[in-house]
Design an enzyme around this catalytic site. Structure first.
Site, PDB file in Angstrom:
ATOM      1  N   LEU A  53       0.861  -1.172   0.000  1.00 47.34           N
ATOM      2  CA  LEU A  53       0.000   0.000   0.000  1.00 47.34           C
ATOM      3  C   LEU A  53       0.900   1.226   0.000  1.00 47.34           C
ATOM      4  O   LEU A  53       2.005   1.189   0.547  1.00 47.34           O
ATOM      5  CB  LEU A  53      -0.897   0.034   1.247  1.00 47.34           C
ATOM      6  CG  LEU A  53      -1.964  -1.050   1.391  1.00 47.34           C
ATOM      7  CD1 LEU A  53      -2.650  -0.909   2.741  1.00 47.34           C
ATOM      8  CD2 LEU A  53      -2.977  -0.975   0.265  1.00 47.34           C
ATOM      9  N   ASP A  54       0.422   2.316  -0.593  1.00 45.64           N
ATOM     10  CA  ASP A  54       1.170   3.569  -0.532  1.00 45.64           C
ATOM     11  C   ASP A  54       1.501   3.923   0.915  1.00 45.64           C
ATOM     12  O   ASP A  54       0.732   3.613   1.832  1.00 45.64           O
ATOM     13  CB  ASP A  54       0.339   4.728  -1.115  1.00 45.64           C
ATOM     14  CG  ASP A  54       0.273   4.715  -2.618  1.00 45.64           C
ATOM     15  OD1 ASP A  54       0.984   3.903  -3.237  1.00 45.64           O
ATOM     16  OD2 ASP A  54      -0.492   5.520  -3.172  1.00 45.64           O
ATOM     17  N   TYR A  55       2.601   4.597   1.097  1.00 50.77           N
ATOM     18  CA  TYR A  55       3.015   5.102   2.415  1.00 50.77           C
ATOM     19  C   TYR A  55       1.871   5.812   3.127  1.00 50.77           C
ATOM     20  O   TYR A  55       1.637   5.619   4.323  1.00 50.77           O
ATOM     21  CB  TYR A  55       4.197   6.058   2.217  1.00 50.77           C
ATOM     22  CG  TYR A  55       4.634   6.812   3.445  1.00 50.77           C
ATOM     23  CD1 TYR A  55       5.478   6.219   4.381  1.00 50.77           C
ATOM     24  CD2 TYR A  55       4.239   8.140   3.645  1.00 50.77           C
ATOM     25  CE1 TYR A  55       5.896   6.920   5.512  1.00 50.77           C
ATOM     26  CE2 TYR A  55       4.645   8.849   4.767  1.00 50.77           C
ATOM     27  CZ  TYR A  55       5.480   8.230   5.698  1.00 50.77           C
ATOM     28  OH  TYR A  55       5.887   8.932   6.807  1.00 50.77           O
ATOM     29  N   THR A  57      -1.406   5.562   2.589  1.00 54.25           N
ATOM     30  CA  THR A  57      -2.673   4.831   2.624  1.00 54.25           C
ATOM     31  C   THR A  57      -2.695   3.861   3.798  1.00 54.25           C
ATOM     32  O   THR A  57      -1.706   3.180   4.072  1.00 54.25           O
ATOM     33  CB  THR A  57      -2.867   4.045   1.310  1.00 54.25           C
ATOM     34  OG1 THR A  57      -2.795   4.952   0.209  1.00 54.25           O
ATOM     35  CG2 THR A  57      -4.194   3.316   1.285  1.00 54.25           C
ATOM     36  N   ARG A 156      -5.431   7.554  -6.674  1.00 53.94           N
ATOM     37  CA  ARG A 156      -5.174   8.979  -6.423  1.00 53.94           C
ATOM     38  C   ARG A 156      -5.203   9.786  -7.723  1.00 53.94           C
ATOM     39  O   ARG A 156      -5.818  10.858  -7.793  1.00 53.94           O
ATOM     40  CB  ARG A 156      -3.837   9.125  -5.703  1.00 53.94           C
ATOM     41  CG  ARG A 156      -3.837   8.413  -4.359  1.00 53.94           C
ATOM     42  CD  ARG A 156      -2.451   8.204  -3.777  1.00 53.94           C
ATOM     43  NE  ARG A 156      -1.893   9.455  -3.273  1.00 53.94           N
ATOM     44  CZ  ARG A 156      -0.796   9.499  -2.514  1.00 53.94           C
ATOM     45  NH1 ARG A 156      -0.167   8.387  -2.171  1.00 53.94           N
ATOM     46  NH2 ARG A 156      -0.335  10.660  -2.080  1.00 53.94           N
TER      47      ARG A 156
END
Length: 210
Positions: A53-55, A57, A156
């Site tokens: 997961l994105d940093y 998120t 995003r």
């Protein structure tokens, strides 16, 4: 920063709740070694990352506990047999109750890690969205997002392209929209897949903290 909570666990795999603003896996450099997987390995030494997961998120992250399960889960991800849904709060009032964004994405190299739409060289990227709540007072909409593909920053960028950037997004929202939240309001809230060992259907959900 809080440690990742274990949401589901058996002898083969673990599903954790990754906090917002934590790396999923180690990055480059000694200052980027602290991450969800390294913290989990303190109690589960054999833990192996399957996806990220994105940093910024938060939400559900699947982790294998053996190499065989890691291979099997990785294959499920490649075949798009692990189904995921996210919750996001976006700027503005989304008028359609549901819809789709189908725009190809590529890394914006001079501005990485940002991604951008590129119809010539971009990889196919598709996101479904459905309105959960419209907040007229705050001029925001809560959306359920279903990524059909899994490109970096896909949700995003697609929300930005829809004209409704995610609140708190440092990369794709303007200063006013970014300032509307203290974190990125994007959360991986639901997973469904066939367990690679038991063949049981696992369906795991986790409410968003916002």
């Amino acid at each position: 920063m809080q440690n990742p909570d274990i949401v589901y666990e058996d002898e083969h795999l673990v599903v954790i709740n990754k906090p917002a603003n934590m790396l999923s896996v180690p990055g480059k450099g000694p200052d980027k070694q602290d991450c969800a997987i390294s913290r989990l390995q303190l109690t589960h030494p054999g833990a192996l990352s399957v996806h990220r997961l994105d940093y910024a998120t938060s939400g559900l992250l699947v982790v294998a506990l053996t190499k065989d399960v890691h291979r099997a889960l990785s294959k499920l991800f490649e075949q798009r047999l692990i189904h995921k849904r996210y919750l996001a709060r976006v700027d503005g009032i989304v008028t359609l109750n549901e819809g789709e964004v189908d725009l190809p994405l590529i890394c914006d190299w001079p501005n990485r890690p940002r991604q951008k739409v590129d119809f010539e060289q971009g990889k196919a990227a598709r996101t479904l969205y459905a309105v959960q709540h419209r907040n007229l007072a705050e001029h925001s909409t809560t959306l359920e997002l279903t990524p059909i593909t899994g490109r970096s920053h896909q949700l995003r960028v697609h929300m930005q392209q829809l004209g409704h950037p995610i609140l708190g997004d440092e990369f794709y929202a303007d200063a006013d929209v970014k300032a509307k939240a203290s974190r990125l309001l994007l959360h991986a809230q639901w997973l469904k897949f066939e367990h690679p060992v038991t063949a049981q259907t696992l369906e795991i959900s986790l409410p968003a903290p916002f």
